[in-house]
Design an enzyme around this catalytic site. Structure first.
Site, PDB file in Angstrom:
ATOM      1  N   ARG A  64       0.833  -1.255   0.092  1.00 30.83           N
ATOM      2  CA  ARG A  64       0.166  -0.080   0.000  1.00 30.83           C
ATOM      3  C   ARG A  64       0.987   1.248  -0.010  1.00 30.83           C
ATOM      4  NH1 ARG A  64      -4.427  -0.654   4.610  1.00 30.83           N
ATOM      5  NH2 ARG A  64      -5.054   1.187   3.953  1.00 30.83           N
ATOM      6  N   GLN A  96     -10.151   9.287   7.624  1.00 31.24           N
ATOM      7  CA  GLN A  96     -10.020   7.690   7.967  1.00 31.24           C
ATOM      8  C   GLN A  96      -8.983   7.149   7.024  1.00 31.24           C
ATOM      9  OE1 GLN A  96     -13.939   5.772   8.348  1.00 31.24           O
ATOM     10  NE2 GLN A  96     -14.477   7.800   7.175  1.00 31.24           N
ATOM     11  N   HIS A 114      -6.843   7.135  11.687  1.00 36.75           N
ATOM     12  CA  HIS A 114      -6.376   5.751  11.483  1.00 36.75           C
ATOM     13  C   HIS A 114      -4.991   5.807  11.433  1.00 36.75           C
ATOM     14  CE1 HIS A 114     -10.925   4.924  10.871  1.00 36.75           C
ATOM     15  NE2 HIS A 114     -10.664   5.254  11.955  1.00 36.75           N
ATOM     16  N   CYS A 122       7.677   1.707  17.093  1.00 34.69           N
ATOM     17  CA  CYS A 122       8.091   0.242  17.710  1.00 34.69           C
ATOM     18  C   CYS A 122       6.919  -0.571  18.282  1.00 34.69           C
ATOM     19  CB  CYS A 122       8.892   0.314  18.669  1.00 34.69           C
ATOM     20  SG  CYS A 122       9.395  -1.160  19.545  1.00 34.69           S
ATOM     21  N   GLY A 190     -17.181  10.397   0.515  1.00 30.88           N
ATOM     22  CA  GLY A 190     -16.438   9.214   0.239  1.00 30.88           C
ATOM     23  C   GLY A 190     -16.308   7.955   1.433  1.00 30.88           C
ATOM     24  N   THR A 191     -17.390   7.792   2.326  1.00 26.31           N
ATOM     25  CA  THR A 191     -17.178   6.898   3.237  1.00 26.31           C
ATOM     26  C   THR A 191     -18.666   6.313   3.586  1.00 26.31           C
ATOM     27  OG1 THR A 191     -16.647   6.461   5.772  1.00 26.31           O
ATOM     28  CG2 THR A 191     -18.008   8.776   4.996  1.00 26.31           C
ATOM     29  N   SER A 192     -18.493   4.756   3.643  1.00 21.25           N
ATOM     30  CA  SER A 192     -19.557   3.899   3.883  1.00 21.25           C
ATOM     31  C   SER A 192     -20.271   4.011   5.159  1.00 21.25           C
ATOM     32  CB  SER A 192     -19.264   2.458   3.605  1.00 21.25           C
ATOM     33  OG  SER A 192     -17.972   2.019   4.478  1.00 21.25           O
ATOM     34  N   ASN A 216     -21.304  11.091  -1.422  1.00 20.00           N
ATOM     35  CA  ASN A 216     -20.994   9.526  -1.499  1.00 20.00           C
ATOM     36  C   ASN A 216     -21.586   8.887  -2.792  1.00 20.00           C
ATOM     37  OD1 ASN A 216     -19.335   8.056  -0.009  1.00 20.00           O
ATOM     38  ND2 ASN A 216     -21.016   6.514   0.228  1.00 20.00           N
TER      39      ASN A 216
HETATM   40  C1  BV8 Z   1     -12.232   0.841  18.441  1.00 25.17           C
HETATM   41  C2  BV8 Z   1      -6.584   1.676   9.389  1.00 25.17           C
HETATM   42  C3  BV8 Z   1     -12.231   0.578  20.732  1.00 25.17           C
HETATM   43  C4  BV8 Z   1      -6.385   0.410   8.744  1.00 25.17           C
HETATM   44  C5  BV8 Z   1      -8.910   1.305   9.770  1.00 25.17           C
HETATM   45  C6  BV8 Z   1     -19.495   0.090  17.247  1.00 25.17           C
HETATM   46  C7  BV8 Z   1     -20.321  -0.669  16.546  1.00 25.17           C
HETATM   47  C8  BV8 Z   1     -19.792  -1.813  15.885  1.00 25.17           C
HETATM   48  C9  BV8 Z   1     -18.405  -2.071  15.931  1.00 25.17           C
HETATM   49  C10 BV8 Z   1     -17.765  -1.390  16.729  1.00 25.17           C
HETATM   50  C11 BV8 Z   1     -18.289  -0.379  17.451  1.00 25.17           C
HETATM   51  N1  BV8 Z   1     -17.159   0.209  18.010  1.00 25.17           N
HETATM   52  C12 BV8 Z   1     -16.056  -0.266  17.625  1.00 25.17           C
HETATM   53  C13 BV8 Z   1     -16.375  -1.272  16.819  1.00 25.17           C
HETATM   54  C14 BV8 Z   1     -15.314  -2.023  16.294  1.00 25.17           C
HETATM   55  C15 BV8 Z   1     -14.588  -1.572  15.010  1.00 25.17           C
HETATM   56  C16 BV8 Z   1     -15.608  -1.100  13.967  1.00 25.17           C
HETATM   57  O1  BV8 Z   1     -16.258  -0.150  13.745  1.00 25.17           O
HETATM   58  N2  BV8 Z   1     -15.974  -2.413  13.296  1.00 25.17           N
HETATM   59  C17 BV8 Z   1     -16.605  -2.259  11.940  1.00 25.17           C
HETATM   60  C18 BV8 Z   1     -16.128  -3.064  10.781  1.00 25.17           C
HETATM   61  C19 BV8 Z   1     -18.115  -2.667  12.213  1.00 25.17           C
HETATM   62  N3  BV8 Z   1     -13.884  -0.168  15.256  1.00 25.17           N
HETATM   63  C20 BV8 Z   1     -12.618  -0.360  15.801  1.00 25.17           C
HETATM   64  O2  BV8 Z   1     -12.099  -1.181  15.958  1.00 25.17           O
HETATM   65  C21 BV8 Z   1     -11.972   0.919  16.048  1.00 25.17           C
HETATM   66  N4  BV8 Z   1     -11.441   0.838  17.286  1.00 25.17           N
HETATM   67  O3  BV8 Z   1     -13.286   1.001  18.337  1.00 25.17           O
HETATM   68  O4  BV8 Z   1     -11.583   0.671  19.730  1.00 25.17           O
HETATM   69  C22 BV8 Z   1     -12.522  -0.773  20.846  1.00 25.17           C
HETATM   70  C23 BV8 Z   1     -11.602  -1.676  21.106  1.00 25.17           C
HETATM   71  C24 BV8 Z   1     -11.853  -3.113  21.234  1.00 25.17           C
HETATM   72  C25 BV8 Z   1     -13.215  -3.465  20.949  1.00 25.17           C
HETATM   73  C26 BV8 Z   1     -14.206  -2.624  20.666  1.00 25.17           C
HETATM   74  C27 BV8 Z   1     -13.956  -1.229  20.706  1.00 25.17           C
HETATM   75  C28 BV8 Z   1     -10.818   1.108  15.086  1.00 25.17           C
HETATM   76  C29 BV8 Z   1     -11.337   1.428  13.606  1.00 25.17           C
HETATM   77  C30 BV8 Z   1     -10.065   1.724  12.671  1.00 25.17           C
HETATM   78  C31 BV8 Z   1      -9.578   0.490  12.110  1.00 25.17           C
HETATM   79  N5  BV8 Z   1      -8.540   0.909  11.099  1.00 25.17           N
HETATM   80  N6  BV8 Z   1      -8.002   1.871   8.863  1.00 25.17           N
HETATM   81  C32 BV8 Z   1      -5.962   0.530   7.367  1.00 25.17           C
HETATM   82  O5  BV8 Z   1      -6.233   1.278   6.590  1.00 25.17           O
HETATM   83  O6  BV8 Z   1      -5.045  -0.618   7.024  1.00 25.17           O
HETATM   84  S1  BV8 Z   1     -10.551   1.304   9.424  1.00 25.17           S
HETATM   85  C33 BV8 Z   1     -10.613   1.618   7.577  1.00 25.17           C
HETATM   86  O7  BV8 Z   1     -11.872   0.937   7.141  1.00 25.17           O
HETATM   87  C34 BV8 Z   1     -10.587   2.754   6.909  1.00 25.17           C
HETATM   88  O8  BV8 Z   1      -9.614   3.696   7.717  1.00 25.17           O
HETATM   89  C35 BV8 Z   1     -12.051   3.183   7.390  1.00 25.17           C
HETATM   90  O9  BV8 Z   1     -12.321   3.798   8.192  1.00 25.17           O
HETATM   91  C36 BV8 Z   1     -12.878   1.905   6.829  1.00 25.17           C
HETATM   92  C37 BV8 Z   1     -13.119   1.955   5.457  1.00 25.17           C
HETATM   93  O10 BV8 Z   1     -14.219   2.694   5.593  1.00 25.17           O
HETATM   94  P1  BV8 Z   1     -14.232   3.939   4.105  1.00 25.17           P
HETATM   95  O11 BV8 Z   1     -13.204   4.759   4.356  1.00 25.17           O
HETATM   96  O12 BV8 Z   1     -15.565   4.501   4.444  1.00 25.17           O
HETATM   97  O13 BV8 Z   1     -14.190   2.962   2.917  1.00 25.17           O
HETATM   98  P2  BV8 Z   1     -15.158   2.033   2.181  1.00 25.17           P
HETATM   99  O14 BV8 Z   1     -14.521   1.377   1.042  1.00 25.17           O
HETATM  100  O15 BV8 Z   1     -15.930   1.180   3.248  1.00 25.17           O
HETATM  101  O16 BV8 Z   1     -16.431   3.106   1.544  1.00 25.17           O
HETATM  102  C38 BV8 Z   1     -15.871   3.876   0.540  1.00 25.17           C
HETATM  103  C39 BV8 Z   1     -17.192   4.433   0.142  1.00 25.17           C
HETATM  104  O17 BV8 Z   1     -16.871   5.750  -0.774  1.00 25.17           O
HETATM  105  C40 BV8 Z   1     -18.397   3.764  -0.298  1.00 25.17           C
HETATM  106  O18 BV8 Z   1     -19.849   4.149   0.241  1.00 25.17           O
HETATM  107  C41 BV8 Z   1     -18.414   4.103  -1.918  1.00 25.17           C
HETATM  108  O19 BV8 Z   1     -19.725   4.284  -2.292  1.00 25.17           O
HETATM  109  C42 BV8 Z   1     -17.816   5.628  -1.890  1.00 25.17           C
HETATM  110  N7  BV8 Z   1     -17.118   5.827  -3.097  1.00 25.17           N
HETATM  111  C43 BV8 Z   1     -16.271   5.144  -3.854  1.00 25.17           C
HETATM  112  N8  BV8 Z   1     -15.896   6.023  -4.839  1.00 25.17           N
HETATM  113  C44 BV8 Z   1     -16.251   7.215  -4.312  1.00 25.17           C
HETATM  114  C45 BV8 Z   1     -17.119   7.253  -3.568  1.00 25.17           C
HETATM  115  N9  BV8 Z   1     -17.608   8.422  -2.753  1.00 25.17           N
HETATM  116  C46 BV8 Z   1     -17.344   9.607  -3.659  1.00 25.17           C
HETATM  117  N10 BV8 Z   1     -16.484   9.669  -4.900  1.00 25.17           N
HETATM  118  C47 BV8 Z   1     -15.919   8.609  -5.341  1.00 25.17           C
HETATM  119  N11 BV8 Z   1     -15.274   8.527  -6.328  1.00 25.17           N
HETATM  120 ZN    ZN Z   2      11.756  -0.372  20.366  1.00 29.39          ZN
END
Ligand code: BV8
Ligand code: ZN
Length: 245
Positions: A64, A96, A114, A122, A190-192, A216
């Site tokens: 990436r 994000q 994020h 480290c 641009g977020t789901s 979006n």
């Molecule tokens: C945490 C870095 C405390 C990594 C990322 C409450 C309810 C349910 C679940 C949870 C909750 N609270 C916490 C959770 C758990 C979890 C979570 O949310 N899980 C989800 C899957 C249900 N959250 C966490 O773990 C967070 N930490 O809460 O800590 C905790 C601790 C322990 C236990 C519980 C709680 C940490 C979250 C961060 C994780 N890291 N990224 C990496 O990138 O490698 S998240 C990563 O995925 C991204 O950063 C981003 O956040 C997410 C992807 O989403 P989007 O960016 O929206 O992208 P996506 O592809 O999904 O959508 C794109 C959209 O764009 C689409 O809708 C499309 O239509 C649109 N689009 C496409 N092209 C275009 C466009 N729009 C406009 N123009 C275009 N051209």
């Molecule tokens: Zn170290």
């Protein structure tokens, strides 16, 4: 199409996701249907994934890094730079995205909720995160030259808490906006709306009496929580959406 008025009364909080970088050529999570090499991204981008196979995780992030370094900001990123220049401290961009394209476009008031692909830290000692664009060869797992333990990408993985300072910065801005006597506006692009806490910001803004906009390409999981919804590509919609007054 409703227009977004950005005048001397406006306080604007913007949240972006992978969709804003799509037109730059960065694949979205949905676009990859949440998979990387048939593995759910959540599995690779997690502390468990790193414990189980750190070389695989480093290959994921090295690929990436290579991809992100080869692309450029698009008009969607540039529009947000123009809005920030117009609003100054009445503007904050929470992203994000870990690709660094907002900063490369010229955005300054950015919270990388994020983390950032081009930073490493480290996994063990308190050594501060450092700039690192290295694309490590497949199989390599870099070690910390301070304590010898494994280095890891400076990224917030699933199941990991966000940096409290980042959450605080967004909450402080929202409080100042909501009590400013001006107009508090939140725009997500641009977020789901699938990942928390980012997907919950719209509810906090509504509770604070703010106006809410979503730009979006497809309906998001939290679309119905936005007052204004514009379906389209952020690189095409954002440059013409706002009236700078
Ligand atoms: C945490 C870095 C405390 C990594 C990322 C409450 C309810 C349910 C679940 C949870 C909750 N609270 C916490 C959770 C758990 C979890 C979570 O949310 N899980 C989800 C899957 C249900 N959250 C966490 O773990 C967070 N930490 O809460 O800590 C905790 C601790 C322990 C236990 C519980 C709680 C940490 C979250 C961060 C994780 N890291 N990224 C990496 O990138 O490698 S998240 C990563 O995925 C991204 O950063 C981003 O956040 C997410 C992807 O989403 P989007 O960016 O929206 O992208 P996506 O592809 O999904 O959508 C794109 C959209 O764009 C689409 O809708 C499309 O239509 C649109 N689009 C496409 N092209 C275009 C466009 N729009 C406009 N123009 C275009 N051209
Ligand atoms: Zn170290």
């Amino acid at each position: 199409m409703d227009s977004l008025i950005l005048d001397s009364n406006t306080w604007l909080l913007v949240l972006t996701g992978a969709g804003v970088s799509a037109e730059s050529g960065v694949p979205t999570f949905r676009g990859m249907s949440g998979l990387w090499e048939d593995q759910p991204v959540e599995a690779v981008a997690s502390p468990e994934g790193f414990r189980k196979d750190p070389a695989l995780v480093w290959r994921f992030y090295s690929e990436r890094r290579k991809a992100a370094a080869a692309v450029h900001p698009n008009p969607g990123h540039e529009a947000l730079v123009a809005w920030e220049r117009h609003l100054g401290d009445r503007f904050l961009l929470a992203t994000q995205n870990v690709d660094g394209l907002h900063t490369r476009a010229g955005s300054q008031r950015v919270v990388e909720m994020h983390g950032n692909l081009f930073k490493t830290r480290c996994s063990h000692c308190e050594r501060p995160p450092f700039e690192d664009a290295t694309v490590y060869p497949a199989g390599a797992v870099p070690e910390c030259d301070a304590c010898g333990k494994l280095l890891r990408p400076h990224i917030v993985w699933f199941g990991e808490y966000l940096d409290p300072a980042d959450i605080q910065r967004i909450e402080d801005f929202s409080l100042r906006a909501a009590t400013s006597g001006g107009r508090f506006v939140f725009l997500a692009a641009g977020t789901s709306g699938a990942v928390y806490p980012a997907a919950g910001i719209v509810d906090q803004v509504r509770k604070a009496g703010g106006k809410t906009w979503l730009v979006n390409l497809d309906p998001a999981e939290n679309s119905n929580r936005f007052e204004h919804r514009i379906v389209g590509k952020s690189g095409e919609v954002l440059p013409t959406l706002a009236k700078l007054a």
